[in-house]
Design an enzyme around this catalytic site. Structure first.
Site, PDB file in Angstrom:
ATOM      1  N   LYS A  98      17.987 -53.077  83.529  1.00 36.09           N
ATOM      2  CA  LYS A  98      17.199 -54.156  84.122  1.00 36.09           C
ATOM      3  C   LYS A  98      17.760 -54.620  85.464  1.00 36.09           C
ATOM      4  O   LYS A  98      17.029 -55.152  86.289  1.00 36.09           O
ATOM      5  CB  LYS A  98      17.075 -55.312  83.145  1.00 36.09           C
ATOM      6  CG  LYS A  98      16.220 -54.923  81.942  1.00 36.09           C
ATOM      7  CD  LYS A  98      15.972 -56.091  81.017  1.00 36.09           C
ATOM      8  CE  LYS A  98      14.954 -55.732  79.949  1.00 36.09           C
ATOM      9  NZ  LYS A  98      15.545 -54.900  78.872  1.00 36.09           N
TER      10      LYS A  98
HETATM   11  C1  LIG Z   1      14.777 -54.195  78.013  1.00 38.86           C
HETATM   12  C2  LIG Z   1      15.446 -53.088  77.277  1.00 38.86           C
HETATM   13  C3  LIG Z   1      14.702 -52.078  76.658  1.00 38.86           C
HETATM   14  C4  LIG Z   1      13.199 -52.114  76.614  1.00 38.86           C
HETATM   15  O1  LIG Z   1      12.621 -51.943  77.868  1.00 38.86           O
HETATM   16  P1  LIG Z   1      11.078 -52.345  78.100  1.00 38.86           P
HETATM   17  O2  LIG Z   1      10.900 -52.237  79.561  1.00 38.86           O
HETATM   18  O3  LIG Z   1      10.906 -53.737  77.586  1.00 38.86           O
HETATM   19  O4  LIG Z   1      10.256 -51.372  77.336  1.00 38.86           O
HETATM   20  C5  LIG Z   1      15.390 -51.042  76.066  1.00 38.86           C
HETATM   21  N1  LIG Z   1      16.731 -51.002  76.052  1.00 38.86           N
HETATM   22  C6  LIG Z   1      17.478 -51.937  76.633  1.00 38.86           C
HETATM   23  C7  LIG Z   1      18.967 -51.855  76.579  1.00 38.86           C
HETATM   24  C8  LIG Z   1      16.870 -53.026  77.267  1.00 38.86           C
HETATM   25  O5  LIG Z   1      17.612 -53.971  77.854  1.00 38.86           O
END
Ligand SMILES: *Cc1c(COP(=O)(O)O)cnc(C)c1O
Length: 471
Positions: free
Chosen positions: A113
């Site tokens: 993210k």
């Molecule tokens: C946010 C997250 C996900 C899921 O991603 P999306 O974009 O919500 O589908 C998967 N793994 C980790 C470690 C995350 O932080």
């Protein structure tokens, strides 16, 4: 480029207009009016670019109202080796046998993210300074979004962050990362509920347009369009790293929750990147796997949402999913509206018998589901066979990917976090502590600062109002 709502109700708006939001006034999500197409000759050029320059090429046709030089500068400031650990920003680790790991987790909070959120911090700062305004970010997190947002926005002028997280449902490391921040513009709210309660509270506040405007509320949830867009870039980068020539089919497998990450892959594919399969990997909360197998989209009740060992994927409905359905239904906002009305009223819709569902394969989508036992096995197997410790979410992806391998087609699995964020599960799988990257030692021992709150929208509004000037 103009932006529309998936439910057809938004007056066309430009990138700056939608940057701070994500939810359209009619309850839909904002989407670009079209996806710019990129031909193979252009891809061949893009292949030679460094990460910030590639990001510029991808973003410039979506953010047409930003002066190109400014966009270029913001991208160059964001994607640096200092912040992301290497000049490649998202390097690929090849594991042999056409299996690759796209490493997305070397930013400040050790999850993918950061790649989008760090850019969002720069973009927000830029437009707020330009317009002389302020922003109060209201977000919901099951762990990784919140910390990524807070580390992107901490200390930024004119920005406050109010981050809701499900009390007691994040890992020790995630809690430490978020709650130990001391910046006066960061407010952590631990909600007595699950992630979806947090997300619903954010949605309710955003739906109160008077409140939203008075307190200049914005979001950084995964529905934020600029976040999705920033993630499109690393599909191009990952493709270029593994394809021997432009045009070669390459598949991606994506650990999924709110469908933001894999949606970015869908967009890269719509732009013309030769992606063969997009494999959606879920955990026990398999609402997306069920849809891609059967056409039935059955949002789960909060009580049905299971607390798993890949908690960032513990969702009962996937907030970005509507953007894909909009494309699947040939961008028919009226139909999307009525499906989401059905979802509201009956908790589900079923496209299984619809001709639209027959088109799913044409979009490259496949799916699979992983359980706690699969996750632990996969963590052990990669440790044993590759000397590589992966986090539980990445393990879900690696597990699901293996049932969708095709001879001669490289499979790129997205690494979504580093294992140190989920030490409990690593200990359970391997009987030892995950490695702690330099600079993160002792974070769990730092003092923490947060406010506990029931899932009560009125109380949340009072909390925010008391800390913002309002207009
Ligand atoms: C946010 C997250 C996900 C899921 O991603 P999306 O974009 O919500 O589908 C998967 N793994 C980790 C470690 C995350 O932080």
């Amino acid at each position: 480029m103009r932006y529309l709502s998936t439910r057809g109700g938004l007056e066309p708006a430009c990138f700056s207009d939608i940057l701070l939001g994500g939810l359209a006034p009619d309850g839909g999500l904002v989407v670009p009016e079209r996806y710019p197409r990129v031909d193979h000759a252009t891809l061949a050029l893009w292949r030679t670019l460094d990460y910030p320059s590639l990001a510029f090429e991808v973003l410039k046709d979506y953010a047409t109202d930003l002066p190109p030089d400014d966009l270029r500068r913001l991208l160059a400031q964001t994607y640096t080796a200092e912040v992301f650990g290497s000049p490649e920003i998202t390097p690929v680790l090849s594991l042999g046998n056409d299996l690759h790991l796209l490493r997305l987790s070397n930013g400040p909070t050790l999850a993918f993210k950061d790649v989008a959120m760090q850019l969002l911090g720069r973009l927000f700062e830029y437009v707020l300074a330009r317009d002389g305004s302020e922003l109060n970010i209201l977000g919901a997190t099951s762990g990784d979004t919140g910390s990524a947002a807070e580390y992107a926005m901490r200390g930024k002028r004119g920005i406050r962050v109010f981050m809701l997280s499900p009390n007691g449902r994040m890992s020790t490391f995630q809690r430490a990362q978020m709650y130990s921040l001391r910046d006066p513009n960061i407010f952590n709210l631990a909600v007595n509920g699950v992630f979806d309660d947090c997300q619903d509270m954010v949605k309710s506040v955003s739906a109160d347009l008077a409140f939203k405007s008075r307190y200049q509320i914005g979001t950084v949830n995964s529905i934020n369009w600029a976040r999705v867009l920033a993630q499109v870039v690393y599909y191009f980068r990952g493709y270029f790293s593994v394809a021997t020539e432009i045009g070669q089919p390459v598949s991606f497998c994506v650990p999924s929750g709110n469908f933001g990450n894999v949606l970015a892959g869908h967009i890269a594919r719509m732009m013309g990147l030769p992606i063969h399969r997009l494999v959606v990997a879920t955990n026990e909360n398999d609402v997306l796997d069920e849809f891609f197998r059967t056409g039935r989209y059955r949002a789960r009740a909060t009580a049905e949402t299971r607390q798993t060992s890949s908690p960032s994927m513990d969702i009962s409905k996937a907030s970005n999913f509507e953007r894909f359905i909009f494309d699947l239904l040939m961008r028919d906002g009226g139909r999307v509206s009525s499906l989401w009305r059905a979802l509201q009223e009956h908790g589900e819709f079923d496209l299984g018998a619809d001709e639209a569902f027959g088109r799913i394969a044409g979009y490259g989508f496949l799916s699979g589901r992983s359980t706690h036992a699969n996750r632990l096995d996969t963590i052990r197997r990669f440790d044993r066979e590759h000397g590589l410790v992966v986090d539980p979410h990445t393990a879900d992806g690696l597990f699901v990917a293996q049932s969708h391998r095709e001879p001669g087609v490289p499979m790129v699995c997205l690494e979504t976090a580093l294992p140190v964020k989920f030490a409990e599960t690593i200990r359970e799988a391997l009987g030892r502590e995950p490695q702690c990257p330099p600079g993160f030692e002792g974070i769990e021992e730092l003092g923490q600062r947060y406010t506990v709150m029931p899932p009560d929208v009125a109380q949340l509004k009072r909390y925010v109002a008391a800390r913002c000037p309002g207009r």
